[in-house]
Motif scaffolding. Sequence first.
Motif, PDB file in Angstrom:
ATOM      1  N   CYS A   1      37.200  28.769  45.782  1.00 45.59           N
ATOM      2  CA  CYS A   1      36.630  29.198  44.510  1.00 45.59           C
ATOM      3  C   CYS A   1      37.081  28.247  43.412  1.00 45.59           C
ATOM      4  CB  CYS A   1      37.030  30.638  44.161  1.00 45.59           C
ATOM      5  SG  CYS A   1      38.748  30.843  43.647  1.00 45.59           S
TER       6      CYS A   1
ATOM      7  N   ARG B   1      32.153  30.824  43.827  1.00 49.35           N
ATOM      8  CA  ARG B   1      32.535  31.761  42.773  1.00 49.35           C
ATOM      9  C   ARG B   1      33.499  31.060  41.820  1.00 49.35           C
ATOM     10  NH1 ARG B   1      33.679  37.681  45.081  1.00 49.35           N
ATOM     11  NH2 ARG B   1      33.213  38.092  42.881  1.00 49.35           N
TER      12      ARG B   1
ATOM     13  N   GLY C   1      36.099  31.675  38.491  1.00 50.14           N
ATOM     14  CA  GLY C   1      36.833  32.536  37.571  1.00 50.14           C
ATOM     15  C   GLY C   1      37.136  31.796  36.281  1.00 50.14           C
TER      16      GLY C   1
ATOM     17  N   LYS D   1      39.838  36.332  34.411  1.00 52.35           N
ATOM     18  CA  LYS D   1      38.964  37.102  35.315  1.00 52.35           C
ATOM     19  C   LYS D   1      38.730  36.248  36.563  1.00 52.35           C
ATOM     20  CE  LYS D   1      34.610  39.678  35.582  1.00 52.35           C
ATOM     21  NZ  LYS D   1      35.306  40.906  36.019  1.00 52.35           N
ATOM     22  N   PHE D   2      39.070  36.804  37.727  1.00 51.83           N
ATOM     23  CA  PHE D   2      38.980  36.075  38.981  1.00 51.83           C
ATOM     24  C   PHE D   2      38.239  36.902  40.027  1.00 51.83           C
ATOM     25  CE2 PHE D   2      43.363  35.110  37.302  1.00 51.83           C
ATOM     26  CZ  PHE D   2      43.014  33.902  36.709  1.00 51.83           C
ATOM     27  N   PRO D   3      37.787  36.242  41.101  1.00 53.29           N
ATOM     28  CA  PRO D   3      37.288  37.014  42.250  1.00 53.29           C
ATOM     29  C   PRO D   3      38.399  37.929  42.759  1.00 53.29           C
ATOM     30  CG  PRO D   3      36.707  34.692  42.455  1.00 53.29           C
ATOM     31  CD  PRO D   3      37.638  34.790  41.289  1.00 53.29           C
ATOM     32  N   PRO D   4      38.087  39.132  43.181  1.00 56.08           N
ATOM     33  CA  PRO D   4      39.132  40.094  43.582  1.00 56.08           C
ATOM     34  C   PRO D   4      40.002  39.619  44.743  1.00 56.08           C
ATOM     35  CG  PRO D   4      36.947  40.870  44.213  1.00 56.08           C
ATOM     36  CD  PRO D   4      36.737  39.705  43.315  1.00 56.08           C
ATOM     37  N   ASP D   5      39.460  38.742  45.590  1.00 57.03           N
ATOM     38  CA  ASP D   5      40.224  38.262  46.746  1.00 57.03           C
ATOM     39  C   ASP D   5      40.729  36.839  46.539  1.00 57.03           C
ATOM     40  OD1 ASP D   5      37.754  37.073  46.772  1.00 57.03           O
ATOM     41  OD2 ASP D   5      37.479  37.216  48.949  1.00 57.03           O
ATOM     42  N   ILE D   6      41.001  36.465  45.302  1.00 56.54           N
ATOM     43  CA  ILE D   6      41.394  35.086  45.013  1.00 56.54           C
ATOM     44  C   ILE D   6      42.688  34.705  45.725  1.00 56.54           C
ATOM     45  CG2 ILE D   6      42.703  35.657  42.921  1.00 56.54           C
ATOM     46  CD1 ILE D   6      41.590  33.047  41.705  1.00 56.54           C
ATOM     47  N   TYR D   7      43.519  35.680  46.025  1.00 54.36           N
ATOM     48  CA  TYR D   7      44.794  35.401  46.697  1.00 54.36           C
ATOM     49  C   TYR D   7      44.589  34.831  48.101  1.00 54.36           C
ATOM     50  CZ  TYR D   7      43.824  39.871  48.987  1.00 54.36           C
ATOM     51  OH  TYR D   7      43.226  40.886  49.698  1.00 54.36           O
TER      52      TYR D   7
ATOM     53  N   HIS E   1      48.469  36.602  40.552  1.00 52.55           N
ATOM     54  CA  HIS E   1      47.371  37.225  41.300  1.00 52.55           C
ATOM     55  C   HIS E   1      47.452  36.894  42.793  1.00 52.55           C
ATOM     56  CE1 HIS E   1      45.743  37.911  37.286  1.00 52.55           C
ATOM     57  NE2 HIS E   1      44.841  38.704  37.832  1.00 52.55           N
TER      58      HIS E   1
END
Length: 272
Positions: free
Chosen positions: A143, A166, A168, A187-193, A220
């Motif tokens: 991302c 995607r 962020g 604001k990031f994709p929820p699964d950025i980790y 995050h």
Amino acid sequence: MEAAVGCPEKIMPCQNQQSTASTEEQQRVTANNPKLIRFISNGAETLDGSQDSGLGDPAAGDDTVWQDLTPRLKLLPMNDQIRELQTIIRDRTTSRGDFVFCADRLIRLVVEEGLNQLPYTECTVVTPTGHKYEGVKFEKGNCGVSIMRSGEAMEQGLRDCCRSIRIGKILIQSDEETQKAKVYYSKFPPDIYRRKVLLMYPILSTGNTVIEAVKVLIEHGVQPNHIILLSLFSTPHGARSIIHEFPDITILTTEVHPVAPTHFGQKYFGTD
């Protein structure tokens, strides 16, 4: 063509090697035209924070390369096209139209090289002629993250290369009283980790803004060695500060120079 019909299945290997003749030719050109060769080796000692960065003064015509480059700091191989783009961007007489056009070209080159830093797996495909071709495909789970506002200038270049990627955003501004970088929005994709992150910020001056952005990504769950920082220009101090704080981060830029074109954001977005 007819003789190939009855032949056993052929495999076309994916190769990126130069011929011996072309290598010898390049060495001959290098020997005869040393001023045309501006490539910088990444073979390096770590950045130790000493006053002498090992970087010659480009303004004085000194082409001395860095002596303390870390493998985590990568420079695009220099050529005359990149040098011209850098020159036009730095020129105060450049019109905004030409500035944006050249900046977008340089951004695209940085993004393409940034994608080369991402992991890939080998694969085999079948060509329309029925031959097998041994190639590669990039692994999924990447991302982009732009540091607003100047980092947003690099978003389109990334989308041009990765249509569905995607992206962020992080908004960081300097506090008026303390002059320290402060995070106002992220604001990031929820699964950025779980993703590799291409962090976009065109100008590295002090490095403070990027350091704060990386801290937010780490909060995050992003690992520093999964972050690739894409920039156009960096100062020695900026690069050194970031790598000193996060030794595992990868920085990709086109130039390390004591004077950074800090007017980039205003000129690109027409607010200068």
